[in-house]
Design a protein around this motif. Structure first.
Motif, PDB file in Angstrom:
ATOM      1  N   MET A 139       0.844  -1.202   0.000  1.00 54.27           N
ATOM      2  CA  MET A 139       0.000   0.000   0.000  1.00 54.27           C
ATOM      3  C   MET A 139       0.876   1.248   0.000  1.00 54.27           C
ATOM      4  O   MET A 139       0.613   2.219  -0.712  1.00 54.27           O
ATOM      5  CB  MET A 139      -0.935   0.003   1.208  1.00 54.27           C
ATOM      6  N   ARG A 140       1.955   1.210   0.786  1.00 54.51           N
ATOM      7  CA  ARG A 140       2.804   2.411   0.886  1.00 54.51           C
ATOM      8  C   ARG A 140       3.631   2.615  -0.385  1.00 54.51           C
ATOM      9  O   ARG A 140       4.081   3.734  -0.651  1.00 54.51           O
ATOM     10  CB  ARG A 140       3.684   2.331   2.128  1.00 54.51           C
ATOM     11  N   ASP A 141       3.846   1.525  -1.173  1.00 56.35           N
ATOM     12  CA  ASP A 141       4.496   1.720  -2.473  1.00 56.35           C
ATOM     13  C   ASP A 141       3.624   2.571  -3.387  1.00 56.35           C
ATOM     14  O   ASP A 141       4.124   3.327  -4.215  1.00 56.35           O
ATOM     15  CB  ASP A 141       4.758   0.363  -3.155  1.00 56.35           C
ATOM     16  N   LYS A 142       2.306   2.424  -3.232  1.00 60.41           N
ATOM     17  CA  LYS A 142       1.401   3.181  -4.094  1.00 60.41           C
ATOM     18  C   LYS A 142       0.901   4.455  -3.416  1.00 60.41           C
ATOM     19  O   LYS A 142       0.766   5.496  -4.057  1.00 60.41           O
ATOM     20  CB  LYS A 142       0.219   2.293  -4.493  1.00 60.41           C
ATOM     21  N   SER A 158       6.823 -35.865  -6.346  1.00 60.49           N
ATOM     22  CA  SER A 158       7.568 -34.613  -6.500  1.00 60.49           C
ATOM     23  C   SER A 158       6.944 -33.811  -7.631  1.00 60.49           C
ATOM     24  O   SER A 158       6.302 -34.361  -8.524  1.00 60.49           O
ATOM     25  CB  SER A 158       9.051 -34.881  -6.760  1.00 60.49           C
ATOM     26  N   CYS A 159       7.139 -32.503  -7.549  1.00 67.20           N
ATOM     27  CA  CYS A 159       6.523 -31.635  -8.561  1.00 67.20           C
ATOM     28  C   CYS A 159       7.373 -30.388  -8.764  1.00 67.20           C
ATOM     29  O   CYS A 159       8.220 -30.044  -7.942  1.00 67.20           O
ATOM     30  CB  CYS A 159       5.101 -31.261  -8.157  1.00 67.20           C
ATOM     31  N   HIS A 160       7.135 -29.767  -9.920  1.00 69.01           N
ATOM     32  CA  HIS A 160       7.743 -28.481 -10.233  1.00 69.01           C
ATOM     33  C   HIS A 160       6.675 -27.424  -9.992  1.00 69.01           C
ATOM     34  O   HIS A 160       5.631 -27.450 -10.634  1.00 69.01           O
ATOM     35  CB  HIS A 160       8.180 -28.411 -11.696  1.00 69.01           C
ATOM     36  N   TYR A 161       6.974 -26.522  -9.076  1.00 64.83           N
ATOM     37  CA  TYR A 161       5.998 -25.500  -8.712  1.00 64.83           C
ATOM     38  C   TYR A 161       6.474 -24.189  -9.350  1.00 64.83           C
ATOM     39  O   TYR A 161       7.428 -23.580  -8.890  1.00 64.83           O
ATOM     40  CB  TYR A 161       5.927 -25.455  -7.189  1.00 64.83           C
ATOM     41  N   PHE A 162       5.820 -23.814 -10.457  1.00 64.00           N
ATOM     42  CA  PHE A 162       6.150 -22.564 -11.148  1.00 64.00           C
ATOM     43  C   PHE A 162       5.241 -21.461 -10.618  1.00 64.00           C
ATOM     44  O   PHE A 162       4.015 -21.613 -10.627  1.00 64.00           O
ATOM     45  CB  PHE A 162       5.918 -22.709 -12.662  1.00 64.00           C
ATOM     46  N   TRP A 163       5.838 -20.356 -10.163  1.00 63.90           N
ATOM     47  CA  TRP A 163       5.007 -19.277  -9.635  1.00 63.90           C
ATOM     48  C   TRP A 163       5.552 -17.920 -10.058  1.00 63.90           C
ATOM     49  O   TRP A 163       6.733 -17.778 -10.395  1.00 63.90           O
ATOM     50  CB  TRP A 163       4.902 -19.342  -8.108  1.00 63.90           C
ATOM     51  N   ALA A 164       4.675 -16.949 -10.017  1.00 66.80           N
ATOM     52  CA  ALA A 164       5.089 -15.559 -10.236  1.00 66.80           C
ATOM     53  C   ALA A 164       4.124 -14.662  -9.477  1.00 66.80           C
ATOM     54  O   ALA A 164       2.966 -15.025  -9.249  1.00 66.80           O
ATOM     55  CB  ALA A 164       5.079 -15.211 -11.718  1.00 66.80           C
ATOM     56  N   PHE A 165       4.610 -13.498  -9.084  1.00 68.07           N
ATOM     57  CA  PHE A 165       3.731 -12.496  -8.468  1.00 68.07           C
ATOM     58  C   PHE A 165       3.677 -11.301  -9.403  1.00 68.07           C
ATOM     59  O   PHE A 165       4.697 -10.673  -9.689  1.00 68.07           O
ATOM     60  CB  PHE A 165       4.247 -12.089  -7.086  1.00 68.07           C
ATOM     61  N   MET A 166       2.480 -11.019  -9.899  1.00 67.03           N
ATOM     62  CA  MET A 166       2.282  -9.917 -10.848  1.00 67.03           C
ATOM     63  C   MET A 166       1.507  -8.802 -10.154  1.00 67.03           C
ATOM     64  O   MET A 166       0.677  -9.048  -9.284  1.00 67.03           O
ATOM     65  CB  MET A 166       1.499 -10.406 -12.074  1.00 67.03           C
ATOM     66  N   ARG A 167       1.774  -7.543 -10.566  1.00 64.69           N
ATOM     67  CA  ARG A 167       1.035  -6.413  -9.996  1.00 64.69           C
ATOM     68  C   ARG A 167       0.647  -5.467 -11.117  1.00 64.69           C
ATOM     69  O   ARG A 167       1.263  -5.483 -12.196  1.00 64.69           O
ATOM     70  CB  ARG A 167       1.881  -5.683  -8.939  1.00 64.69           C
ATOM     71  N   ASN A 168      -0.357  -4.634 -10.862  1.00 68.74           N
ATOM     72  CA  ASN A 168      -0.805  -3.703 -11.905  1.00 68.74           C
ATOM     73  C   ASN A 168      -0.655  -2.248 -11.465  1.00 68.74           C
ATOM     74  O   ASN A 168      -1.391  -1.386 -11.914  1.00 68.74           O
ATOM     75  CB  ASN A 168      -2.253  -3.998 -12.298  1.00 68.74           C
ATOM     76  N   TYR A 169       0.321  -1.968 -10.570  1.00 70.71           N
ATOM     77  CA  TYR A 169       0.599  -0.588 -10.143  1.00 70.71           C
ATOM     78  C   TYR A 169       2.119  -0.424 -10.112  1.00 70.71           C
ATOM     79  O   TYR A 169       2.862  -1.397 -10.075  1.00 70.71           O
ATOM     80  CB  TYR A 169      -0.004  -0.328  -8.752  1.00 70.71           C
ATOM     81  N   ARG A 170       2.574   0.836 -10.162  1.00 74.81           N
ATOM     82  CA  ARG A 170       4.012   1.136 -10.153  1.00 74.81           C
ATOM     83  C   ARG A 170       4.759   0.240 -11.160  1.00 74.81           C
ATOM     84  O   ARG A 170       5.768  -0.401 -10.838  1.00 74.81           O
ATOM     85  CB  ARG A 170       4.601   0.952  -8.742  1.00 74.81           C
ATOM     86  N   LEU A 171       4.228   0.191 -12.377  1.00 74.36           N
ATOM     87  CA  LEU A 171       4.789  -0.713 -13.384  1.00 74.36           C
ATOM     88  C   LEU A 171       6.249  -0.406 -13.686  1.00 74.36           C
ATOM     89  O   LEU A 171       6.996  -1.271 -14.149  1.00 74.36           O
ATOM     90  CB  LEU A 171       3.977  -0.626 -14.691  1.00 74.36           C
ATOM     91  N   SER A 179       8.692   0.232 -11.667  1.00 74.69           N
ATOM     92  CA  SER A 179       9.693  -0.020 -10.627  1.00 74.69           C
ATOM     93  C   SER A 179      10.221  -1.450 -10.641  1.00 74.69           C
ATOM     94  O   SER A 179       9.566  -2.385 -10.184  1.00 74.69           O
ATOM     95  CB  SER A 179       9.099   0.286  -9.243  1.00 74.69           C
ATOM     96  N   GLN A 180      11.447  -1.610 -11.146  1.00 69.49           N
ATOM     97  CA  GLN A 180      12.102  -2.928 -11.068  1.00 69.49           C
ATOM     98  C   GLN A 180      12.407  -3.266  -9.610  1.00 69.49           C
ATOM     99  O   GLN A 180      12.392  -4.443  -9.229  1.00 69.49           O
ATOM    100  CB  GLN A 180      13.392  -2.906 -11.891  1.00 69.49           C
ATOM    101  N   LEU A 181      12.637  -2.230  -8.770  1.00 70.57           N
ATOM    102  CA  LEU A 181      12.892  -2.472  -7.344  1.00 70.57           C
ATOM    103  C   LEU A 181      11.723  -3.222  -6.721  1.00 70.57           C
ATOM    104  O   LEU A 181      11.905  -4.238  -6.034  1.00 70.57           O
ATOM    105  CB  LEU A 181      13.112  -1.137  -6.626  1.00 70.57           C
ATOM    106  N   ILE A 182      10.514  -2.728  -6.986  1.00 67.27           N
ATOM    107  CA  ILE A 182       9.344  -3.395  -6.390  1.00 67.27           C
ATOM    108  C   ILE A 182       9.196  -4.807  -6.945  1.00 67.27           C
ATOM    109  O   ILE A 182       8.893  -5.759  -6.210  1.00 67.27           O
ATOM    110  CB  ILE A 182       8.063  -2.553  -6.645  1.00 67.27           C
ATOM    111  N   THR A 183       9.456  -4.988  -8.253  1.00 68.33           N
ATOM    112  CA  THR A 183       9.370  -6.330  -8.845  1.00 68.33           C
ATOM    113  C   THR A 183      10.277  -7.311  -8.114  1.00 68.33           C
ATOM    114  O   THR A 183       9.879  -8.411  -7.736  1.00 68.33           O
ATOM    115  CB  THR A 183       9.758  -6.275 -10.340  1.00 68.33           C
TER     116      THR A 183
END
Lengths: 396, 335
Positions: A240-243, A302-315, A317-321
């Motif tokens: 929240m404070r990033d935005k 066993s499994c391969h767990y592929f994940w990503a966290f995507m956001r739609n604000y402060r596009l 900022s690589q720092l936030i990514t």
């Protein structure tokens, strides 16, 4: 074991016979402890960047694959065993425009898996082929189809569009987890565990106190939970404070979990300033993320767990990514430890069964949909119980 | 689905049996370990001939989705080695030992264009492939070649199913296939380099297509075929083989292979595939009175013309130009 025999075997353990022709539906239980995986499905085999002209080895749905790119950039998935003496092609080297050479005796295959060069003879044995599996790149992932290739319709690839949609940014990683893939699905379909497993980041009491709604159709299951007028946990206060740098006060928090069979779960997550209309659809006073998860069985345990966290604000900022990727990565390490401990306990207690709670509503529908896929393939819901050797750890 | 080449033996009970063309019998089996048969698969049956167990492989024409109905079609030639007679005598209710479906001729899904060429009973391998290509909406053409319509199994069914995607050539109607013309049309097609040709039929047809494929500069691995080594340029006939080093001389009858005859005569023979593909059964020809009917796909055409080696599992002595009763004599050595 046939479907009927399997059903009968399960019945003898779990319940009394219902009729002369028992089916899965008569059994009442959908809690196999080690769930089989469908073969007629798209599974992520790798991130796009992992696939180069040089092959990598990866086992998906029990099938070892050699995965590489042609000179034209097309992804290829061949069985990772040379036709001749089954040496792994993933140890081989690229040849020509689309070929791969077996590291042992130099047999060369093209991207269709057909032998195009054989040592010490003038002809090529027409039987010399290795299976080539359908592979499609979409949403930064390469998806493979291990089952019946005639059914491999790319339209069946689960929707993970946020991964390469210009309105979203983010990044992710792969976790190799030594557990049956269904345990990860269970984990993601019920987020009350956040209160206990992730107490320092995203957990809070309201998770297990608030109500939730489960819906489903033939291929999807959705669990929706709103927590209104609550304190934001540390992870969300930071976002929240990033935005909104001066943000203080209460938030309305949401988790909308959408499962798409057999093993993709995208979670619409976020918080908005309390009372600004987020539940009604106005998220402008909040921050929104999508947790993209897709789990590819390596084998039964066993499994391969592929994940990503995507956001739609402060596009911008690589720092936030990077902060979000590292932050979520730490959270998921807590899950990984729990899931592996759970699998070990399951294997150490073969005579104990699973029991269910109200919170398992989403996860139980997930099981139901997967079991229907397995039934349609004529394969048993339970993975083989015997495991003489432990599987190697899935790729990280 | 991935190729499965392991022999898993089971029983198959005959649930239907009828003639679908001259000398071609369609037999539907209900196997004890049902598995859906993918296009291109075959199975091996174990049969007893003269007190000995022998095996024969047949393409699977059709399979129900659950694999409980597997259809074979068996051609009884004039010079049948006995297996076809036994298969033709099967009646509803009979049961024989057979393997689960095995795959050496996989249909690759995803080519831009397919041409399937079936010659005579070779159509058995093409029926399932054509059906699947139609179901998935592929760009395909089925070419079916035969002596006369009575000898062409499933002709009406295939015509009804594939309509204008099918082209029929019948020798007795003066409408024989011109192989070079067919291959020329493939080479000129916009998808020429992405076209896969699958073929199954007599060796003359397949050799002709192989040569024409090469002369048109088409992509070699896109030419797909399966051979069980049971078809030659000439009708099988008796011939004599000698291995002086081992003091062996024996006659190879029309009902057995040279490999089998040499083993029976006491030679310790090496082999593997028994269909003329792997080359392990090669023998060195020291002297030849007559000709060799090379039925293998291991040696190149030049190597076959040299007549210094042969694959004894499928290739035979032949004497097409000699007077009746003159037998070919092959003198050789083995490993």
């Amino acid at each position: 074991m046939t479907l009927l025999e399997n059903a009968a075997a399960k019945q003898s353990i779990r319940s009394r016979p219902v009729g002369n022709t028992p089916t899965i539906k008569n059994l009442g239980s959908t809690t196999d402890k080690v769930l089989n995986f469908p073969l007629n499905a798209w599974y992520v085999a790798a991130w796009d960047y992992e696939i180069t002209r040089n092959p990598i080895a990866r086992t998906i749905a029990g099938r070892p694959l050699a995965i590489y790119r042609t000179e034209d950039g097309k992804a290829v998935a061949l069985a990772d065993a040379c036709w001749h003496r089954l040496a792994p092609l993933s140890m081989g080297k690229p040849v020509g425009r689309d070929g791969i050479q077996c590291p042992y005796h130099g047999i060369v295959y093209n991207s269709a898996g057909r032998c195009i060069s054989m040592p010490a003879q003038e002809t090529i044995n027409p039987s010399a082929t290795v299976p080539s599996f359908p592979i499609v790149e979409r949403y930064r992932y390469a998806w493979v189809w291990i089952g019946d290739a005639t059914l491999a319709d790319p339209a069946k690839i689960p929707d993970m569009h946020q991964l390469d949609d210009p309105e979203w940014v983010g990044d992710g990683l792969t976790i190799g987890v030594n557990c049956n893939y269904q345990l990860v699905l269970d984990n993601l379909m019920d987020l009350t565990h956040e209160e206990f497993v992730h107490s320092s980041s995203i957990g809070q009491d309201e998770l297990s106190e608030s109500d939730f709604v489960v819906t489903h159709d033939d291929t999807t299951v959705t669990v929706t939970r709103w927590m209104l007028n609550i304190d934001a946990p540390p992870f969300w206060r930071k976002n929240m404070r990033d935005k909104f740098p001066d943000f203080e006060g209460k938030v309305d928090r949401w988790q909308i979990i959408t499962f798409e069979a057999p093993s993709t779960i995208c979670i619409d997550v976020g918080v908005a300033k309390a009372g600004t209309g987020a539940p009604e659809g106005d998220r402008s006073q909040g921050v929104n993320g999508f947790v993209m998860n897709t789990i590819s069985p390596q084998n039964d345990r066993s499994c391969h767990y592929f994940w990503a966290f995507m956001r739609n604000y402060r596009l911008e900022s690589q720092l936030i990514t990077t902060q979000l990727r590292d932050g979520v990565s730490k959270v998921f390490k807590e899950d990984e430890d729990m899931l592996e401990a759970q699998q070990a306990a399951i294997d150490a207690n073969p005579d104990y069964e699973f029991y269910s709670l109200n919170i398992d509503g989403g996860g139980m529908w997930v099981r139901r949909l997967i079991e229907r896929m397995l039934e349609a393939e004529g394969r048993p819901a339970s993975a083989q119980p015997e495991h003489a050797h432990r599987a190697p750890k899935a790729a990280r | 689905m991935a190729a499965h080449n392991q022999e898993v033996w089971q029983r198959g009970r005959v649930i239907e049996a009828d003639y679908v063309a001259t000398d071609i019998k369609r037999i539907v089996f209900e196997p004890t370990l049902p598995v859906k048969a993918a296009p291109g698969t075959h199975l091996t049956v174990a049969i007893e001939i003269d007190g000995a167990i022998d095996t024969r492989s047949y393409s699977i024409v059709a399979s129900s989705d659950d694999g409980t109905r597997l259809t074979l079609s068996v051609f009884k030639t004039r010079n049948t080695r006995g297996g076809a007679i036994l298969m033709h005598n099967l009646k509803v209710g009979d049961s024989i030992a057979m393997t689960q479906p095995m795959q050496n001729f996989p249909l690759r899904i995803g080519a831009e264009r397919y041409v399937l060429v079936a010659g005579g009973v070779g159509v058995t391998a093409m029926v399932n492939m054509a059906r699947v290509l139609r179901e998935i909406g592929a760009n395909y053409e089925l070419v079916y070649v035969g002596r006369n319509r009575e000898a062409m199994a499933y002709l009406d069914d295939l015509t009804a199913l594939h309509g204008n995607r099918m082209r029929v050539f019948v020798d007795d109607e003066g409408n024989s296939l011109n192989v070079d013309k067919l291959l020329g049309s493939i080479a000129e097609h916009p998808f020429a380099t992405e076209t896969e040709l699958y073929m199954c039929g007599p060796i003359r047809l397949m050799d002709g297509i192989r040569r024409s494929w090469a002369s048109h500069g088409l992509n070699p691995p896109n030419l797909r075929f399966e051979t069980f080594g049971n078809s030659g340029w000439f009708e099988p006939e008796d011939f004599i083989v000698r291995i002086p080093r081992l003091g062996i001389e024996t006659t190879v009858g029309v009902g057995s292979s040279m490999l089998e005859a040499l083993e029976s005569a006491g030679a310790d023979m090496m082999f593997d595939c028994r269909k003329g593909e792997c080359g392990l059964c090669e023998v060195r020809i020291i002297d030849l009175e007559g000709e060799i009917d090379h039925r293998d796909v291991f040696f190149s055409e030049q190597q076959q013309r040299d007549n210094t080696k042969m694959c004894c599992c499928v290739s035979r002595g032949a004497n097409p130009n000699a007077a009746n009763g003159t037998r070919t004599v092959i003198t050789l050595d083995v490993s």
